[in-house]
Enzyme design. Structure first.
Site, PDB file in Angstrom:
ATOM      1  N   GLU A 161       1.782   5.965  63.666  1.00  0.00           N
ATOM      2  CA  GLU A 161       1.693   5.543  65.004  1.00  0.00           C
ATOM      3  C   GLU A 161       2.073   7.190  65.847  1.00  0.00           C
ATOM      4  O   GLU A 161       3.252   7.280  66.342  1.00  0.00           O
ATOM      5  CB  GLU A 161       2.729   4.688  65.617  1.00  0.00           C
ATOM      6  CG  GLU A 161       2.099   3.107  65.187  1.00  0.00           C
ATOM      7  CD  GLU A 161       2.934   2.055  65.903  1.00  0.00           C
ATOM      8  OE1 GLU A 161       4.067   2.304  66.586  1.00  0.00           O
ATOM      9  OE2 GLU A 161       2.177   0.916  65.966  1.00  0.00           O
ATOM     10  N   GLU A 318      -1.382  -3.184  61.925  1.00  0.00           N
ATOM     11  CA  GLU A 318      -0.388  -3.816  62.127  1.00  0.00           C
ATOM     12  C   GLU A 318      -0.306  -4.773  63.554  1.00  0.00           C
ATOM     13  O   GLU A 318      -0.940  -4.574  64.382  1.00  0.00           O
ATOM     14  CB  GLU A 318       0.975  -2.777  62.727  1.00  0.00           C
ATOM     15  CG  GLU A 318       1.189  -2.022  61.666  1.00  0.00           C
ATOM     16  CD  GLU A 318       2.600  -1.432  62.211  1.00  0.00           C
ATOM     17  OE1 GLU A 318       3.114  -1.580  63.044  1.00  0.00           O
ATOM     18  OE2 GLU A 318       2.728   0.057  61.690  1.00  0.00           O
TER      19      GLU A 318
HETATM   20  C1  GAL Z   1       5.179  -0.393  64.904  1.00  0.00           C
HETATM   21  C2  GAL Z   1       5.580   0.590  63.813  1.00  0.00           C
HETATM   22  C3  GAL Z   1       6.208  -0.277  62.766  1.00  0.00           C
HETATM   23  C4  GAL Z   1       7.058  -1.367  63.132  1.00  0.00           C
HETATM   24  C5  GAL Z   1       6.565  -2.203  64.340  1.00  0.00           C
HETATM   25  C6  GAL Z   1       7.271  -3.150  64.560  1.00  0.00           C
HETATM   26  O1  GAL Z   1       5.292   0.385  66.202  1.00  0.00           O
HETATM   27  O2  GAL Z   1       4.502   1.200  63.432  1.00  0.00           O
HETATM   28  O3  GAL Z   1       6.767   0.546  61.728  1.00  0.00           O
HETATM   29  O4  GAL Z   1       8.128  -0.622  63.797  1.00  0.00           O
HETATM   30  O5  GAL Z   1       6.168  -1.307  65.323  1.00  0.00           O
HETATM   31  O6  GAL Z   1       6.857  -3.982  65.867  1.00  0.00           O
END
Ligand code: GAL
Length: 678
Positions: A161, A318
């Site tokens: 990110e 994610e």
């Molecule tokens: C994203 C990140 C992950 C985790 C996730 C939690 O921003 O890439 O590592 O922190 O959020 O929602």
């Protein structure tokens, strides 16, 4: 062993698709070795076939400058491979280890007030620090060299990110890099002065060395400087991405490189439409914020991501199985939401569905963030839903590789306009670009009309109707493109505060909306934003907030579709539409919200002969999206409501869902059906 489930479409787009990929971020370094075997067993049980590994592992991989530890990564890569689980291997550069920040505190970012962002969280590095870059690239090179031929390696995951916490850095490194960026853009200091309008407030620069990032100032920093700093900050991260990527490509030209974007959500600092050119496939992370439009926002994000990817499949890197840990109140997902959210991404082109993270942490700041395998273990509703989704994704294997079928309408999205329209020193500080765009998208969903969310620059000729909400920054070429679109029969709809400035943030003179004035056949002399306490009514009964203005129609082909019924603009046009040959250019001068826009868009769509492809009874209740590939078309029907919905008259054989005795498809609340149509 070969990877039956490796995402072939990512690695070799020419090869037949091998199914949708399924998995998560996997952080085995948080767990003792004994747990790893359990992990891979349960991963297989859930249908997981890919994991992202090593994202925050820098300190574990390189515990000191001259000490490297790969034994654990070798072991886990081997174990995953043995179980047929592919690896999207991170370059591990996202979070620099304590030894590095102690030795080189000059890599730490600095905020606009000049305060250091200290280690203790993550992503505490300056995108432009040459020192950080040197250490990060050394790590990338070491990993690439070691794992280039590893049979588990399916893709490279650059950093994590990029820009999530460090997009805006105001340090001296940033100042130097900003000057270089500006020199490349403007060549001379005179051109910079002209672009930034520095004749104002005695800001004229005599030398590049005097130019700084927009640090804390006595009052509004120069708007041109602010806009360019936003562009520069996005580009600086892109440059970091490219630097890592180039090393990876040198070692493994056949392994695709990506990084996880954050299209939508809370972040607006990165122009991901531009970044897409720098990755081998687009990957995105998405987290919903609770609220009445949460589901629509998810669809909006997935839709835009799919179009940023050029309609080709992309990778959902994610999302959450249930609650996150970073909102004020972290709401658990309701039954059905996990699958519905995942399949909405698939509907918009995702060929991989992954979560943050595999096993819920027992310690650390994310211990209350949901995961595929929760604290409660495999005997849990979340894990059962996860395993069920794995099975559903297997049913959807034929969808893999299918591209998005373009919709008949589009909503334009433009980062420059987002940045510029929400700047300070404006008619109102209440304007929210993304919300306005989302409201139009919700209006399309309410009408059951499929619409693509596309970045500005996407060819428009295939679209019957294009909405450009708050298209604030309009350069001359963009104005010409929009005019050409309308003149060749397209139907353009735009809104208040559009066409106001050029790419330097200079106002188009002669009356608003300067760049689009003639096309729309209107002229506005002055904005009349509304106070929070004010609403106005239009003569069609709709209530408007935030904005109003005195619109004068200047072209005989422009019709007034609605007028202000009260307030200062009473009797004057609020919504106009100018007919241009077979096309038209419509203007909505105020903020109507999703419900109001649904009514307005209904009329504009009808005038453009744009129709829903859903049966009338389910319009608004069901979202439809289509993917296709040779010989097959896949229609996704997503229940937007909390009630069961029966959809009759849609052809196709259900891959997900089923038909009742009467042939209709019933969608459970939050349910999804996928029909294969040939
Ligand atoms: C994203 C990140 C992950 C985790 C996730 C939690 O921003 O890439 O590592 O922190 O959020 O929602």
């Amino acid at each position: 062993m070969t990877h039956p489930a490796r995402p072939h479409w990512l690695r070799r787009p020419d090869r037949a698709a091998a199914g949708l990929a399924y998995g998560a971020d996997y952080n085995p370094e948080q767990w003792p070795r004994e747990v790893w075997r359990d992990d891979v067993r349960l991963m297989r049980e859930a249908g997981v076939d890919i994991v992202s590994l090593g994202i925050f592992s820098w300190a574990r991989l390189q515990p000191a400058e001259d000490t490297w530890r790969f034994d654990w990564l070798d072991e886990i890569m081997g174990l995953l491979h043995e179980h047929g689980i592919a690896v999207d291997l991170a370059t591990a550069t996202a979070s620099p280890p304590p030894w590095l920040t102690s030795k080189h505190p000059e890599i730490l970012p600095v905020n606009a007030r000049g305060e250091t962002i200290w280690p203790g969280g993550r992503q505490h590095w300056r995108p432009t620090s040459p020192v950080f870059r040197r250490y990060a690239l050394h790590l990338v090179e070491t990993l690439a060299g070691r794992y280039a031929d590893h049979p588990a390696l399916a893709a490279w995951h650059v950093s994590n990110e990029l820009g999530c916490h460090n997009v805006y850095d105001y340090s001296d490194d940033a100042a130097r890099a900003f000057r270089d960026w500006l020199r490349a853009r403007y060549s001379t200091i005179a051109a910079l002065n002209e672009a930034w309008g520095t004749a104002f407030w005695s800001q004229e620069y005599g030398d590049w060395a005097q130019v700084l990032p927009p640090r804390l100032a006595a009052t509004h920093p120069n708007p041109g400087q602010q806009l360019d700093f936003k562009r520069f900050s996005s580009d600086a991260l892109r440059e970091h991405l490219r630097a890592e990527r180039d090393i990876l490509r040198r070692y493994t030209p056949d392994v695709p490189v990506t990084t996880n974007f954050m299209v939508m959500g809370g972040t607006k600092g990165m122009d991901f439409a531009a970044w897409a050119a720098d990755v081998d496939f687009v990957a995105n992370d998405h987290y919903s914020e609770p609220g009445p439009q949460a589901r629509d926002e998810l669809s909006f994000s997935a839709n835009l991501t799919g179009n940023i990817a050029g309609g080709r499949p992309w990778f959902l890197m994610e999302h959450a199985t249930s609650a996150v840990n970073w909102q004020p109140v972290n709401v658990a997902k309701k039954p059905g939401e996990l699958a519905r959210d995942s399949l909405t991404h698939v509907a918009h082109g995702a060929d991989a569905v992954c979560f943050f993270q595999w096993r819920q942490s027992a310690a650390g700041a994310e211990k209350y963030h949901s995961a595929m395998l929760p604290h409660a273990g495999a005997d849990s509703d979340v894990f059962r839903s996860v395993a069920r989704l794995g099975a559903t994704l297997r049913e959807l294997a034929p969808v893999a590789g299918a591209t998005r079928e373009p919709a008949p309408a589009a909503v334009l999205f433009h980062w420059d306009s987002w940045w510029a329209a929400e700047a300070d020193s404006h008619p109102t500080d209440r304007l929210r670009y993304r919300q306005e765009a989302l409201d139009w998208y919700t209006a399309f969903l309410n009408l059951g009309i499929r619409a693509d969310v596309v970045p500005l620059g996407t060819p428009l000729d295939g679209y019957r109707l294009v909405v450009a909400p708050i298209l604030h920054v309009v350069s001359e070429p963009v104005a010409k493109t929009l005019q050409g679109y309308v003149e060749s029969g397209g139907h353009l709809v735009t809104t208040y505060f559009s066409g106001i400035v050029d790419e330097r943030d200079h106002v188009w003179l002669g009356g608003h909306p300067g760049a689009l004035r003639d096309l729309l056949g209107i002229r506005v002399e002055e904005f009349a934003p509304l106070l929070d306490t004010e609403t106005v009514t239009l003569d069609n009964g709709l209530r408007a907030v935030l904005w109003s203005e005195r619109v004068r129609v200047t072209d005989q082909d422009a019709a007034v579709l609605a007028r202000y019924a009260d307030g200062e603009q009473a009797g004057h046009p609020a919504i106009t539409r100018r007919a241009v040959g077979g096309g038209s250019a419509a203007y909505v001068s105020t903020r109507l919200g999703a419900a109001g826009l649904t009514a307005v868009l209904g009329g504009l769509a009808a005038a453009a002969e744009l129709e829903s492809d859903l049966p009338p009874a389910v319009r608004g209740k069901v979202e439809s999206a289509v993917r296709r590939q040779e010989g097959a078309r896949f229609a996704f029907l997503i229940n937007r409501s909390e009630q069961p919905v029966t959809v009759a008259g849609v052809p196709g054989e259900p891959l997900v869902g089923s038909r009742g005795p009467d042939g209709a498809v019933t969608l459970e609340p939050r349910g999804v059906a996928v029909l294969r149509q040939t």
